[in-house]
Write an enzyme that holds these catalytic residues in place. Sequence first.
Site, PDB file in Angstrom:
ATOM      1  N   GLY A 156       0.870  -1.184   0.000  1.00  0.00           N
ATOM      2  CA  GLY A 156       0.000   0.000   0.000  1.00  0.00           C
ATOM      3  C   GLY A 156       0.896   1.219   0.000  1.00  0.00           C
ATOM      4  O   GLY A 156       1.386   1.645   1.051  1.00  0.00           O
TER       5      GLY A 156
ATOM      6  N   ARG B  66      -0.873  -2.689  -4.962  1.00  0.00           N
ATOM      7  CA  ARG B  66      -1.772  -3.394  -5.888  1.00  0.00           C
ATOM      8  C   ARG B  66      -1.480  -2.984  -7.332  1.00  0.00           C
ATOM      9  O   ARG B  66      -1.269  -3.828  -8.188  1.00  0.00           O
ATOM     10  CB  ARG B  66      -3.235  -3.086  -5.523  1.00  0.00           C
ATOM     11  CG  ARG B  66      -4.227  -3.724  -6.457  1.00  0.00           C
ATOM     12  CD  ARG B  66      -5.645  -3.424  -6.048  1.00  0.00           C
ATOM     13  NE  ARG B  66      -5.936  -1.985  -6.068  1.00  0.00           N
ATOM     14  CZ  ARG B  66      -7.134  -1.465  -5.795  1.00  0.00           C
ATOM     15  NH1 ARG B  66      -8.133  -2.265  -5.446  1.00  0.00           N
ATOM     16  NH2 ARG B  66      -7.329  -0.164  -5.830  1.00  0.00           N
TER      17      ARG B  66
ATOM     18  N   LYS C 261      -6.367   1.691   2.100  1.00  0.00           N
ATOM     19  CA  LYS C 261      -7.615   2.329   2.493  1.00  0.00           C
ATOM     20  C   LYS C 261      -8.282   1.464   3.567  1.00  0.00           C
ATOM     21  O   LYS C 261      -8.405   0.251   3.393  1.00  0.00           O
ATOM     22  CB  LYS C 261      -8.512   2.387   1.258  1.00  0.00           C
ATOM     23  CG  LYS C 261      -9.408   3.566   1.211  1.00  0.00           C
ATOM     24  CD  LYS C 261     -10.071   3.647  -0.164  1.00  0.00           C
ATOM     25  CE  LYS C 261     -10.919   4.879  -0.262  1.00  0.00           C
ATOM     26  NZ  LYS C 261     -10.164   6.121  -0.006  1.00  0.00           N
ATOM     27  N   ALA C 262      -8.708   2.104   4.656  1.00  0.00           N
ATOM     28  CA  ALA C 262      -9.275   1.331   5.774  1.00  0.00           C
ATOM     29  C   ALA C 262     -10.628   0.739   5.389  1.00  0.00           C
ATOM     30  O   ALA C 262     -11.340   1.285   4.545  1.00  0.00           O
ATOM     31  CB  ALA C 262      -9.415   2.241   6.989  1.00  0.00           C
TER      32      ALA C 262
ATOM     33  N   SER D 217      -0.148   8.516  13.623  1.00  0.00           N
ATOM     34  CA  SER D 217      -0.635   9.890  13.487  1.00  0.00           C
ATOM     35  C   SER D 217       0.488  10.800  13.029  1.00  0.00           C
ATOM     36  O   SER D 217       1.654  10.552  13.306  1.00  0.00           O
ATOM     37  CB  SER D 217      -1.194  10.393  14.812  1.00  0.00           C
ATOM     38  OG  SER D 217      -1.573  11.754  14.663  1.00  0.00           O
TER      39      SER D 217
ATOM     40  N   LYS E 295      -5.601   5.443  19.213  1.00  0.00           N
ATOM     41  CA  LYS E 295      -5.543   6.357  18.057  1.00  0.00           C
ATOM     42  C   LYS E 295      -6.899   7.028  17.853  1.00  0.00           C
ATOM     43  O   LYS E 295      -6.984   8.218  17.545  1.00  0.00           O
ATOM     44  CB  LYS E 295      -5.119   5.591  16.799  1.00  0.00           C
ATOM     45  CG  LYS E 295      -5.266   6.377  15.488  1.00  0.00           C
ATOM     46  CD  LYS E 295      -4.253   7.491  15.405  1.00  0.00           C
ATOM     47  CE  LYS E 295      -4.358   8.484  14.273  1.00  0.00           C
ATOM     48  NZ  LYS E 295      -5.038   8.281  13.071  1.00  0.00           N
TER      49      LYS E 295
ATOM     50  N   HIS F 213      -7.289   9.649  20.413  1.00  0.00           N
ATOM     51  CA  HIS F 213      -6.401  10.747  19.988  1.00  0.00           C
ATOM     52  C   HIS F 213      -7.138  11.638  18.989  1.00  0.00           C
ATOM     53  O   HIS F 213      -7.143  12.862  19.113  1.00  0.00           O
ATOM     54  CB  HIS F 213      -5.119  10.171  19.362  1.00  0.00           C
ATOM     55  CG  HIS F 213      -4.358  11.154  18.513  1.00  0.00           C
ATOM     56  ND1 HIS F 213      -4.754  11.493  17.231  1.00  0.00           N
ATOM     57  CD2 HIS F 213      -3.246  11.877  18.765  1.00  0.00           C
ATOM     58  CE1 HIS F 213      -3.914  12.387  16.745  1.00  0.00           C
ATOM     59  NE2 HIS F 213      -2.989  12.637  17.655  1.00  0.00           N
ATOM     60  N   ASN F 214      -7.770  11.027  18.002  1.00  0.00           N
ATOM     61  CA  ASN F 214      -8.478  11.828  17.000  1.00  0.00           C
ATOM     62  C   ASN F 214      -9.665  12.568  17.624  1.00  0.00           C
ATOM     63  O   ASN F 214      -9.959  13.700  17.248  1.00  0.00           O
ATOM     64  CB  ASN F 214      -8.966  10.942  15.859  1.00  0.00           C
ATOM     65  CG  ASN F 214      -7.849  10.563  14.913  1.00  0.00           C
ATOM     66  OD1 ASN F 214      -6.698  10.457  15.323  1.00  0.00           O
ATOM     67  ND2 ASN F 214      -8.172  10.322  13.660  1.00  0.00           N
TER      68      ASN F 214
ATOM     69  N   GLU G 196      -8.339  15.482  19.293  1.00  0.00           N
ATOM     70  CA  GLU G 196      -7.986  16.440  18.229  1.00  0.00           C
ATOM     71  C   GLU G 196      -9.228  17.254  17.813  1.00  0.00           C
ATOM     72  O   GLU G 196      -9.144  18.474  17.637  1.00  0.00           O
ATOM     73  CB  GLU G 196      -7.420  15.635  17.058  1.00  0.00           C
ATOM     74  CG  GLU G 196      -6.995  16.431  15.853  1.00  0.00           C
ATOM     75  CD  GLU G 196      -6.550  15.484  14.724  1.00  0.00           C
ATOM     76  OE1 GLU G 196      -5.748  14.568  14.970  1.00  0.00           O
ATOM     77  OE2 GLU G 196      -7.040  15.666  13.593  1.00  0.00           O
TER      78      GLU G 196
HETATM   79  P1  NDP Z   1      -5.666   5.785   0.822  1.00  0.00           P
HETATM   80  O1  NDP Z   1      -6.485   5.671   2.050  1.00  0.00           O
HETATM   81  O2  NDP Z   1      -6.069   6.791  -0.206  1.00  0.00           O
HETATM   82  O3  NDP Z   1      -5.567   4.341   0.133  1.00  0.00           O
HETATM   83  C1  NDP Z   1      -4.939   4.140  -1.095  1.00  0.00           C
HETATM   84  C2  NDP Z   1      -4.121   2.867  -1.069  1.00  0.00           C
HETATM   85  O4  NDP Z   1      -4.948   1.726  -0.786  1.00  0.00           O
HETATM   86  C3  NDP Z   1      -3.466   2.599  -2.404  1.00  0.00           C
HETATM   87  O5  NDP Z   1      -2.198   2.029  -2.181  1.00  0.00           O
HETATM   88  C4  NDP Z   1      -4.428   1.594  -3.029  1.00  0.00           C
HETATM   89  O6  NDP Z   1      -3.850   0.795  -4.016  1.00  0.00           O
HETATM   90  C5  NDP Z   1      -4.771   0.767  -1.830  1.00  0.00           C
HETATM   91  N1  NDP Z   1      -5.979  -0.026  -1.992  1.00  0.00           N
HETATM   92  C6  NDP Z   1      -7.261   0.420  -2.028  1.00  0.00           C
HETATM   93  N2  NDP Z   1      -8.112  -0.616  -2.182  1.00  0.00           N
HETATM   94  C7  NDP Z   1      -7.367  -1.729  -2.244  1.00  0.00           C
HETATM   95  C8  NDP Z   1      -7.649  -3.112  -2.379  1.00  0.00           C
HETATM   96  N3  NDP Z   1      -8.918  -3.551  -2.464  1.00  0.00           N
HETATM   97  N4  NDP Z   1      -6.625  -3.982  -2.417  1.00  0.00           N
HETATM   98  C9  NDP Z   1      -5.356  -3.560  -2.315  1.00  0.00           C
HETATM   99  N5  NDP Z   1      -5.009  -2.267  -2.168  1.00  0.00           N
HETATM  100  C10 NDP Z   1      -6.001  -1.359  -2.135  1.00  0.00           C
HETATM  101  O7  NDP Z   1      -4.118   6.036   1.183  1.00  0.00           O
HETATM  102  P2  NDP Z   1      -3.418   6.915   2.317  1.00  0.00           P
HETATM  103  O8  NDP Z   1      -1.966   6.721   2.094  1.00  0.00           O
HETATM  104  O9  NDP Z   1      -3.972   8.291   2.396  1.00  0.00           O
HETATM  105  O10 NDP Z   1      -3.833   6.190   3.685  1.00  0.00           O
HETATM  106  C11 NDP Z   1      -3.503   4.839   3.948  1.00  0.00           C
HETATM  107  C12 NDP Z   1      -4.081   4.461   5.307  1.00  0.00           C
HETATM  108  O11 NDP Z   1      -3.502   5.282   6.286  1.00  0.00           O
HETATM  109  C13 NDP Z   1      -5.590   4.666   5.429  1.00  0.00           C
HETATM  110  O12 NDP Z   1      -6.124   3.638   6.211  1.00  0.00           O
HETATM  111  C14 NDP Z   1      -5.709   5.976   6.139  1.00  0.00           C
HETATM  112  O13 NDP Z   1      -6.919   6.106   6.852  1.00  0.00           O
HETATM  113  C15 NDP Z   1      -4.512   5.909   7.069  1.00  0.00           C
HETATM  114  N6  NDP Z   1      -3.984   7.188   7.537  1.00  0.00           N
HETATM  115  C16 NDP Z   1      -3.919   8.265   6.709  1.00  0.00           C
HETATM  116  C17 NDP Z   1      -3.422   9.462   7.175  1.00  0.00           C
HETATM  117  C18 NDP Z   1      -3.323  10.618   6.249  1.00  0.00           C
HETATM  118  O14 NDP Z   1      -2.951  11.689   6.729  1.00  0.00           O
HETATM  119  N7  NDP Z   1      -3.603  10.444   4.966  1.00  0.00           N
HETATM  120  C19 NDP Z   1      -2.953   9.633   8.551  1.00  0.00           C
HETATM  121  C20 NDP Z   1      -2.981   8.424   9.316  1.00  0.00           C
HETATM  122  C21 NDP Z   1      -3.502   7.267   8.817  1.00  0.00           C
HETATM  123  P3  NDP Z   1      -3.865   1.273  -5.575  1.00  0.00           P
HETATM  124  O15 NDP Z   1      -2.718   2.206  -5.721  1.00  0.00           O
HETATM  125  O16 NDP Z   1      -3.682   0.005  -6.326  1.00  0.00           O
HETATM  126  O17 NDP Z   1      -5.193   1.907  -5.822  1.00  0.00           O
END
Ligand code: NDP
Length: 476
Positions: A9, A33, A75-76, A128, A182, A185-186, A189
């Site tokens: 990811g 992916r 993505k969560a 975070s 966490k 924490h949010n 926030e």
């Molecule tokens: P996103 O939440 O936008 O997720 C995108 C990533 O998830 C890409 O690598 C994508 O792959 C992958 N993905 C989505 N669906 C699938 C699937 N079905 N199978 C495999 N891979 C998949 O990315 P972020 O980097 O913003 O966040 C990642 C995580 O970190 C999330 O859970 C988010 O909530 C958490 N987070 C984010 C923060 C922030 O400030 N952004 C802070 C703290 C935590 P592909 O490239 O192939 O589409």
Amino acid sequence: ATAQIGVTGLAVMGRNLARNLARNGFTVAVHNRSPERTRTLVAEHGDEGTFVPAESLADFVAALERPRAVIIMVKAGAPTDAVIDELVPLLEAGDIVIDCGNAHFADTRRREEALRTHGLHFVGTGVSGGEEGALLGPSIMPGGSAESYAKLGPIFEKIAAQVEGTPCCVHVGPDGAGHFVKMVHNGIEYADMQLIAEAYDLLRAGLDATPAEIAEIFREWNTGELESFLIEITADVLAHTDADTGKPFVDVVQDRAEQKGTGRWTVQSALDLGIPITGIAEATFARSLSGHAGQREAARRAFPDAGEKWQVSDREAFVEDVRRALLASKIVAYAQGFDHIRAGSSEYDWNIDLGSTATIWRGGCIIRARFLDRIKQAYDQQPDLPSLLVAPYFAEAVAAGVPSWRRVVADAARAGVPAPAFGSSLSYFDALRADRLPAALIQGLRDNFGAHTYQRVDREGSFHILWAADRSEVAG
Ligand code: NDP
């Protein structure tokens, strides 16, 4: 197999976390992916450390030393489950799967239990600090087994933010403990931001000051007890001018606050546990209210002039009143957040050390602040502290702020300026310290309409009044 850890990811968070690991000397297997992200990462940052890129999950797993440690940063929600399902058949007993996404702690508990049946460790980890934190040092809140932390601890503690030589990472507790902390924490926030926003609004109304002038006040506040990242960036945002119109930036932004849902999760969990986190709840509701544009418009038309004109005579004293009210309200929000963590820890048998939790948040994360040191000290001195509010440092700050707090909340009410988080924090404080609460009347009403019984102040047992008969008291 050469990689000590892997990241799958590679969107903003995963990519930066992988770079942070590589920059700290760890050999990192990387996978995404869609393989373009993996290629781009290695092409753009391959010289920052040792990356082992893999286009298939099987190659990625094969690149890892055993026991394998795999960070999932996708993505969560459903995507996390999809990645876990694909990974599990490729792993062996003793391997560690780490979810650094923003998962709900209940999902983490479910996943941990499921992976345990395969002999795998599942470590739900709160991270975070956003994009920049992930790269330069986030605040890290790992859950999962102590055994998994023996391997992960040295890695996480190295890449985490460091404050005075102490890493902002501590093993929080088993299964979902990390994601729970966490989540809170949010929630804190949310409360912190709402309180800051109310303070700004009060200053603007009371002083009739410009955002740039208020930025200076926040800058000044950032040199004292309120020193924190959020106060610092508040000054930054308030001082910013819109390039198009030349107006203060804050005046050209739509006044509808959005949310991704972690504040809501926090409030939902607190309701389940019966913990009054009124500051976080007010902050979450204030964001929802801001989004109800239609209702706001209708009410604005119906009640154009519902407040009195605000005349502040002593500007300096007023600024100090708002500062003290902000500090006292903030202490309430943190006290409630820590009560919530204590309740979660007890409900789920996590044995969370509250003082260490404060240590994790001293750096790297959005709520990083000077006063977290005081929280650590308070719990170190008295681990069974009934409330942070009564710890000496906080009790003193709150007591010193009470007259200011009352003036600010009363002035705001008179002038018709909404201050829900300031007001409800003050009510919480007054309710906690009251000799008698009107809850006694509520018990009386419940007994009257539903024979729910009540307890007496002077005798043991449960009682009921025969309301419809001779109104005598009987054992309940
Ligand atoms: P996103 O939440 O936008 O997720 C995108 C990533 O998830 C890409 O690598 C994508 O792959 C992958 N993905 C989505 N669906 C699938 C699937 N079905 N199978 C495999 N891979 C998949 O990315 P972020 O980097 O913003 O966040 C990642 C995580 O970190 C999330 O859970 C988010 O909530 C958490 N987070 C984010 C923060 C922030 O400030 N952004 C802070 C703290 C935590 P592909 O490239 O192939 O589409």
